[in-house]
Design a protein around this motif. Structure first.
Motif, PDB file in Angstrom:
ATOM      1  N   LEU A  64     -41.794 -42.218  -0.005  1.00 41.27           N
ATOM      2  CA  LEU A  64     -41.646 -41.074   0.898  1.00 41.27           C
ATOM      3  C   LEU A  64     -41.095 -39.906   0.094  1.00 41.27           C
ATOM      4  O   LEU A  64     -40.024 -40.010  -0.500  1.00 41.27           O
ATOM      5  N   LEU A  83     -46.235 -39.223   2.227  1.00 37.80           N
ATOM      6  CA  LEU A  83     -46.197 -40.622   1.798  1.00 37.80           C
ATOM      7  C   LEU A  83     -47.260 -40.838   0.728  1.00 37.80           C
ATOM      8  O   LEU A  83     -48.428 -40.512   0.941  1.00 37.80           O
ATOM      9  N   ASN A 119     -36.447 -44.118  -1.678  1.00 36.02           N
ATOM     10  CA  ASN A 119     -37.330 -44.011  -0.507  1.00 36.02           C
ATOM     11  C   ASN A 119     -38.683 -44.672  -0.777  1.00 36.02           C
ATOM     12  O   ASN A 119     -39.748 -44.104  -0.489  1.00 36.02           O
ATOM     13  N   CYS A 138     -49.584 -46.505   4.489  1.00 32.17           N
ATOM     14  CA  CYS A 138     -48.143 -46.407   4.644  1.00 32.17           C
ATOM     15  C   CYS A 138     -47.854 -45.462   5.805  1.00 32.17           C
ATOM     16  O   CYS A 138     -48.604 -44.493   6.027  1.00 32.17           O
ATOM     17  N   PRO A 156     -36.493 -37.034   5.000  1.00 31.67           N
ATOM     18  CA  PRO A 156     -36.708 -37.770   6.254  1.00 31.67           C
ATOM     19  C   PRO A 156     -36.073 -37.053   7.430  1.00 31.67           C
ATOM     20  O   PRO A 156     -35.173 -36.234   7.263  1.00 31.67           O
ATOM     21  N   TRP A 197     -37.931 -45.843   9.952  1.00 34.30           N
ATOM     22  CA  TRP A 197     -38.751 -46.992   9.612  1.00 34.30           C
ATOM     23  C   TRP A 197     -39.817 -46.578   8.595  1.00 34.30           C
ATOM     24  O   TRP A 197     -40.397 -45.501   8.683  1.00 34.30           O
ATOM     25  N   LEU A 198     -40.069 -47.487   7.666  1.00 34.50           N
ATOM     26  CA  LEU A 198     -41.214 -47.394   6.770  1.00 34.50           C
ATOM     27  C   LEU A 198     -42.110 -48.589   7.074  1.00 34.50           C
ATOM     28  O   LEU A 198     -41.601 -49.689   7.298  1.00 34.50           O
ATOM     29  N   ARG A 243     -37.541 -52.473   0.871  1.00 31.64           N
ATOM     30  CA  ARG A 243     -37.429 -51.041   0.605  1.00 31.64           C
ATOM     31  C   ARG A 243     -36.266 -50.770  -0.322  1.00 31.64           C
ATOM     32  O   ARG A 243     -35.280 -51.510  -0.349  1.00 31.64           O
ATOM     33  N   ALA A 285     -44.474 -43.776   8.481  1.00 32.70           N
ATOM     34  CA  ALA A 285     -43.036 -43.598   8.660  1.00 32.70           C
ATOM     35  C   ALA A 285     -42.756 -42.942   9.997  1.00 32.70           C
ATOM     36  O   ALA A 285     -43.525 -42.087  10.459  1.00 32.70           O
TER      37      ALA A 285
END
Length: 123
Positions: free
Chosen positions: A24, A4, A77, A96, A28, A34-35, A72, A98
């Motif tokens: 990101l 991130l 991303n 940040c 993933p 979720w971010l 977002r 995730a």
């Protein structure tokens, strides 16, 4: 491996606005994740600020609700935190985060963290 990368932050007077962004990088863990943004004020514990899922579901802490807006761009991303009506108590390092589970983020144990970016709100 997920990484991130945050940008934004800085110093602003109370009542002003700032925007934080985080991208990101890597793959993933699943199509849905979720971010989020967490923060740590000087001398205080880290706390949850806001999160957004792939489907657009959002969460906010009571302290920022109505002042901060999370969004977002899944094509890149990128998660953005628009912070308005900033107050001195919003000062801190913003991270940040995730994860595929919101509970992990709210428990401050996400799968991935950024390095953090400083926000200073002066009177």
């Amino acid at each position: 491996q997920v990484r991130l990368v945050e940008s934004g932050g800085g110093s602003v007077q109370a009542g002003g606005s700032l925007r934080l962004s985080c991208q990101l990088k890597g793959s993933p863990w699943s199509p849905s994740f979720w971010l989020a943004w967490l923060r740590q004020a000087p001398g205080k514990e880290r706390e949850f600020v806001s999160a957004i899922e792939t489907d657009g579901d959002t969460r906010y802490s009571d302290s920022v609700k109505g002042r901060f807006t999370i969004s977002r761009d899944d094509s890149k991303n990128i998660v953005t935190l628009q912070m308005d009506s900033l107050a001195p108590e919003d000062t801190g390092k913003y991270y940040c985060a995730a994860d595929t589970w919101i509970a992990a983020i709210q428990a401050l144990s996400p799968l991935a963290w950024g390095q953090g970016t400083e926000v200073t709100v002066t009177t």
